[in-house]
Design a protein around this motif. Structure first.
Motif, PDB file in Angstrom:
ATOM      1  N   GLY A  81       0.857  -1.153   0.069  1.00 11.96           N
ATOM      2  CA  GLY A  81       0.010   0.049   0.134  1.00 11.96           C
ATOM      3  C   GLY A  81       0.817   1.169   0.123  1.00 11.96           C
ATOM      4  O   GLY A  81       1.904   1.400  -0.418  1.00 11.96           O
ATOM      5  N   LYS A  82       0.428   2.362   0.702  1.00 13.14           N
ATOM      6  CA  LYS A  82       1.036   3.549   0.771  1.00 13.14           C
ATOM      7  C   LYS A  82       2.038   3.321   1.822  1.00 13.14           C
ATOM      8  O   LYS A  82       1.489   2.971   3.088  1.00 13.14           O
ATOM      9  CB  LYS A  82       0.010   4.758   0.984  1.00 13.14           C
ATOM     10  N   PRO A  83       3.317   3.793   1.842  1.00 10.13           N
ATOM     11  CA  PRO A  83       4.371   3.318   2.671  1.00 10.13           C
ATOM     12  C   PRO A  83       3.797   4.448   4.137  1.00 10.13           C
ATOM     13  O   PRO A  83       3.566   5.459   3.668  1.00 10.13           O
ATOM     14  CB  PRO A  83       5.588   3.848   2.227  1.00 10.13           C
ATOM     15  N   LYS A  84       4.034   3.745   5.231  1.00 15.54           N
ATOM     16  CA  LYS A  84       3.754   4.729   6.312  1.00 15.54           C
ATOM     17  C   LYS A  84       4.880   5.715   6.872  1.00 15.54           C
ATOM     18  O   LYS A  84       4.409   6.826   7.303  1.00 15.54           O
ATOM     19  CB  LYS A  84       3.471   3.571   7.583  1.00 15.54           C
ATOM     20  N   ASP A  85       5.808   5.601   6.107  1.00 12.17           N
ATOM     21  CA  ASP A  85       7.234   6.414   6.501  1.00 12.17           C
ATOM     22  C   ASP A  85       7.986   6.355   5.585  1.00 12.17           C
ATOM     23  O   ASP A  85       8.209   5.400   4.616  1.00 12.17           O
ATOM     24  CB  ASP A  85       7.560   6.492   7.980  1.00 12.17           C
ATOM     25  N   LEU A  86       9.311   7.113   5.519  1.00 16.28           N
ATOM     26  CA  LEU A  86      10.265   7.057   4.780  1.00 16.28           C
ATOM     27  C   LEU A  86      11.152   5.632   4.563  1.00 16.28           C
ATOM     28  O   LEU A  86      11.409   5.173   3.510  1.00 16.28           O
ATOM     29  CB  LEU A  86      11.585   8.221   4.987  1.00 16.28           C
ATOM     30  N   GLU A  87      11.202   5.251   5.771  1.00 12.38           N
ATOM     31  CA  GLU A  87      12.018   3.918   6.041  1.00 12.38           C
ATOM     32  C   GLU A  87      11.049   2.847   5.377  1.00 12.38           C
ATOM     33  O   GLU A  87      11.721   2.067   4.534  1.00 12.38           O
ATOM     34  CB  GLU A  87      12.068   3.537   7.593  1.00 12.38           C
ATOM     35  N   GLU A  88       9.897   2.774   5.297  1.00 10.24           N
ATOM     36  CA  GLU A  88       9.143   1.934   4.697  1.00 10.24           C
ATOM     37  C   GLU A  88       8.960   2.090   3.351  1.00 10.24           C
ATOM     38  O   GLU A  88       9.054   0.918   2.520  1.00 10.24           O
ATOM     39  CB  GLU A  88       7.659   1.633   5.179  1.00 10.24           C
ATOM     40  N   ASN A  89       9.177   3.368   2.874  1.00  6.24           N
ATOM     41  CA  ASN A  89       9.125   3.653   1.298  1.00  6.24           C
ATOM     42  C   ASN A  89      10.466   2.982   0.845  1.00  6.24           C
ATOM     43  O   ASN A  89      10.640   2.483  -0.145  1.00  6.24           O
ATOM     44  CB  ASN A  89       9.325   4.937   1.269  1.00  6.24           C
ATOM     45  N   TYR A  90      11.647   3.303   1.558  1.00  3.96           N
ATOM     46  CA  TYR A  90      13.000   2.733   1.174  1.00  3.96           C
ATOM     47  C   TYR A  90      12.844   1.167   1.211  1.00  3.96           C
ATOM     48  O   TYR A  90      13.175   0.656   0.243  1.00  3.96           O
ATOM     49  CB  TYR A  90      13.926   3.077   2.246  1.00  3.96           C
TER      50      TYR A  90
END
Length: 189
Positions: A81-90
């Motif tokens: 889904g949409k990442p919850k924060d920058l770390e999950e986006n990474y």
């Protein structure tokens, strides 16, 4: 007083600026009503999840002509889904790097006469990404409000190697299909 009919207005049950821009580019008169639906993860396969969320959004908004959509990125059967924060986006981008995944965008179209709920799928290949490239993209913040943590129409275009299927399904709205559905029902831009 003359019997002129009121012009049709399409209610877009979405807060997505991308979906709004695509429909406005086609000339549809829009009323944008973000549905206020929480996109909590449901224990469903990715395609079914997209359908359930699109339906939930569409049913939350009043109107004669209502369009809702939801996009889910699938990597090896797992929904991103949409990442919850920058770390999950990474983390998401590391997983997608050098691999193929599927993007499912479900549509919910309610008209005065019928209801259409369907899902469209495209395959996306990411090129292999260096840690520095991932950090650059994550640092842009662009991926935080997008399924899978990237936007194919923005800076994320630099991450893609190819798309098989409708590019606009990846962006979040299979535009040609929406146009055809509306046209067949007499709703013209």
């Amino acid at each position: 007083m003359g019997g002129r009919e009121a012009p049709l207005v399409l209610t877009l049950a979405s807060g997505s600026p991308r979906r709004r821009a695509l429909l406005e580019a086609l000339g549809y008169p829009l009323r944008v009503v973000p549905p206020g639906v929480v996109e909590e993860p449901l224990a469903l396969p990715p395609q079914e999840l997209a359908l359930a969320l699109a339906r939930r959004k569409g049913e939350a908004v009043a109107g004669e002509w209502v369009l809702a959509a939801d996009t889910v990125v699938e990597l090896e059967g797992r929904s991103l889904g949409k990442p919850k924060d920058l770390e999950e986006n990474y983390t998401f981008l590391r997983w997608l790097s050098g691999r193929e995944h599927r993007v499912h965008t479900a549509l919910y179209l309610r008209t005065p006469k019928d209801l259409v709920v369907e899902v469209h799928t495209a395959k996306v290949r990411f090129r292999p990404l260096s840690e520095e490239e991932i950090a650059w993209y994550v640092g842009s913040g662009e991926g935080l409000d997008k399924a899978g943590g990237y936007g194919a129409q923005g800076l994320g275009m630099a991450l893609l190697e190819g798309v098989e299927g409708d590019f606009y399904t990846v962006v979040g709205l299979p535009v040609a299909r929406v146009f055809a559905l509306l046209w067949a029902r007499g709703f013209r831009p």
